[in-house]
Design a protein around this motif. Structure first.
Motif, short mmCIF file in Angstrom:
data_model
loop_
_atom_site.label_atom_id
_atom_site.label_comp_id
_atom_site.label_asym_id
_atom_site.label_seq_id
_atom_site.Cartn_x
_atom_site.Cartn_y
_atom_site.Cartn_z
N LEU A 29 111.08 75.14 17.32
CA LEU A 29 111.12 73.88 16.58
C LEU A 29 109.70 73.50 16.20
O LEU A 29 108.82 73.42 17.06
N THR A 31 107.17 70.96 13.39
CA THR A 31 107.12 69.80 12.51
C THR A 31 105.81 69.80 11.77
O THR A 31 104.84 70.45 12.19
N PHE A 82 115.19 75.27 24.61
CA PHE A 82 115.81 74.89 23.34
C PHE A 82 117.28 75.30 23.35
O PHE A 82 117.61 76.47 23.15
N TYR A 87 118.94 66.15 19.09
CA TYR A 87 117.53 65.91 19.36
C TYR A 87 117.00 64.81 18.45
O TYR A 87 117.61 64.51 17.42
N ILE A 115 121.25 70.60 16.78
CA ILE A 115 120.98 72.03 16.90
C ILE A 115 122.27 72.70 17.35
O ILE A 115 122.77 72.44 18.45
N LYS A 121 115.17 79.37 13.92
CA LYS A 121 113.97 78.55 13.85
C LYS A 121 114.28 77.30 13.04
O LYS A 121 114.95 77.37 12.02
N TYR A 122 113.81 76.15 13.51
CA TYR A 122 114.02 74.88 12.83
C TYR A 122 112.66 74.24 12.54
O TYR A 122 111.81 74.16 13.42
N HIS A 123 112.50 73.78 11.30
CA HIS A 123 111.26 73.10 10.90
C HIS A 123 111.66 71.74 10.34
O HIS A 123 112.51 71.65 9.44
N ARG A 137 115.40 69.87 6.39
CA ARG A 137 115.28 71.04 7.26
C ARG A 137 114.55 72.11 6.49
O ARG A 137 115.03 72.64 5.49
#
Length: 139
Positions: A29, A31, A82, A87, A115, A121-123, A137
């Motif tokens: 994750l 940001t 994770f 979240y 999630i 993969k998360y941005h 996302r």
């Protein structure tokens, strides 16, 4: 060239998630805060990551951090921690703007997301001005 300028350029030449990969396991994750009003990264912004308890719906703090010169906060969560769930990322936007001598309409921004596939993969970018924000996302 100054060390400060080299540090700023590093994130544009070699993204931090690639640097983290070389040093160890990357965070699944990420940001990135962008100050769209000024066209610069949202650096030195406090933030926190929370996971919602599925039974009580209470928010449990996972970690806190401060965005770097490129507006990123690497190492938010390990792959092992994770898991599937709800979240939120909490950004202290009023403090950020106050440190620049500006007032903000939003005292904080919270981005809540689900999630379902923790192996991906998360941005989560935050595009920010004093009177608006948006997110999406990313990859």
């Amino acid at each position: 060239m100054s060390a400060f300028r080299l540090q700023q350029l590093k994130g544009h030449i070699l993204p931090e998630n690639k640097i983290t990969t070389m040093a160890g396991s990357p965070s699944p994750l990420t940001t990135h805060v962008l100050n769209t009003a000024m066209g610069v990264p949202g650096s030195n912004m406090s933030l926190s990551l929370h996971r919602q308890d599925p039974l009580t719906k209470a928010w449990n703090l996972i970690t806190t951090g401060i965005t770097n010169d490129d507006g990123r906060c690497p190492g938010l969560i390990t792959t092992q921690l994770f898991t599937s769930g709800v979240y939120k990322l909490h950004f202290e936007t009023a403090q950020y703007w106050a440190s620049r001598g500006e007032a903000s309409f939003y005292p904080y921004v919270e981005i809540v997301f689900t999630i379902n596939e923790p192996g991906q993969k998360y941005h989560i970018p935050l595009l920010l001005s004093r009177f608006s924000y948006s997110t999406y996302r990313g990859s």
